[in-house]
Write a protein that holds these residues in place. Sequence first.
Motif, mmCIF file in Angstrom:
data_model
loop_
_atom_site.group_PDB
_atom_site.id
_atom_site.type_symbol
_atom_site.label_atom_id
_atom_site.label_comp_id
_atom_site.label_asym_id
_atom_site.label_seq_id
_atom_site.Cartn_x
_atom_site.Cartn_y
_atom_site.Cartn_z
ATOM 1 N N ALA A 250 0.755 -1.337 -0.101
ATOM 2 C CA ALA A 250 0.068 0.278 0.069
ATOM 3 C C ALA A 250 0.865 1.314 -0.071
ATOM 4 N N ILE A 251 1.842 1.348 0.651
ATOM 5 C CA ILE A 251 2.937 2.378 0.933
ATOM 6 C C ILE A 251 3.547 2.631 -0.329
ATOM 7 N N ALA A 252 4.152 1.586 -1.015
ATOM 8 C CA ALA A 252 4.903 1.806 -2.211
ATOM 9 C C ALA A 252 4.027 2.294 -3.350
ATOM 10 N N ALA A 253 2.710 1.754 -3.348
ATOM 11 C CA ALA A 253 1.716 2.117 -4.435
ATOM 12 C C ALA A 253 1.504 3.559 -4.200
ATOM 13 N N ALA A 254 1.284 4.056 -3.011
ATOM 14 C CA ALA A 254 1.028 5.491 -2.703
ATOM 15 C C ALA A 254 2.245 6.162 -2.989
#
Length: 176
Positions: free
Chosen positions: A61-65
Amino acid sequence: MTSSLLSTGAQTYSVLGKTVQLRRDHRVFSPSSHGLSFGRILRVQPGETCADIGCGSGIFAIAAAMNGAAVTAIDPNEHALRMTRKNAELNDVSVQTRQGYFFAGLRRQFDVIIANLPQDIVPPDGLKRLTDEQQLAIAGGPYGDDAIRDLLSVALDHMHECSRLYVPVYTGARYA
């Protein structure tokens, strides 16, 4: 995928072309070698909508954000969602969180769906030794594919004709 320990007590991981810092909590499943290998194939573009199902500590989720996506991280474990929010803040990104299974009652479509689901085959006597949170994180049913089969039965309702669904499979599977 690389990882190292920072002075903040966080580890760094390389995923989706980004360096993600994660703090860990013993009640939350940390990135595994399977998950980090899975992270090599993920593609998330700026402006896309992304659901990270079973987000754990929030790495995908963080990498996608960080790649510019609007992300909803979903997990049944409240501790996982708390860690995802803390880790998103540590990485200076915004991630929406939602507690529940699969799409947690959301009635919308996503451009990208990432689902790193539990697939371990745990014998019944082994299940008795696991906490509920541990069972949620690893136990995939008698054949290891229960969560994947359940996801596939609902995923199309959350996809459009150009959506991408990423699901690693590293267990026996009964797909028809």
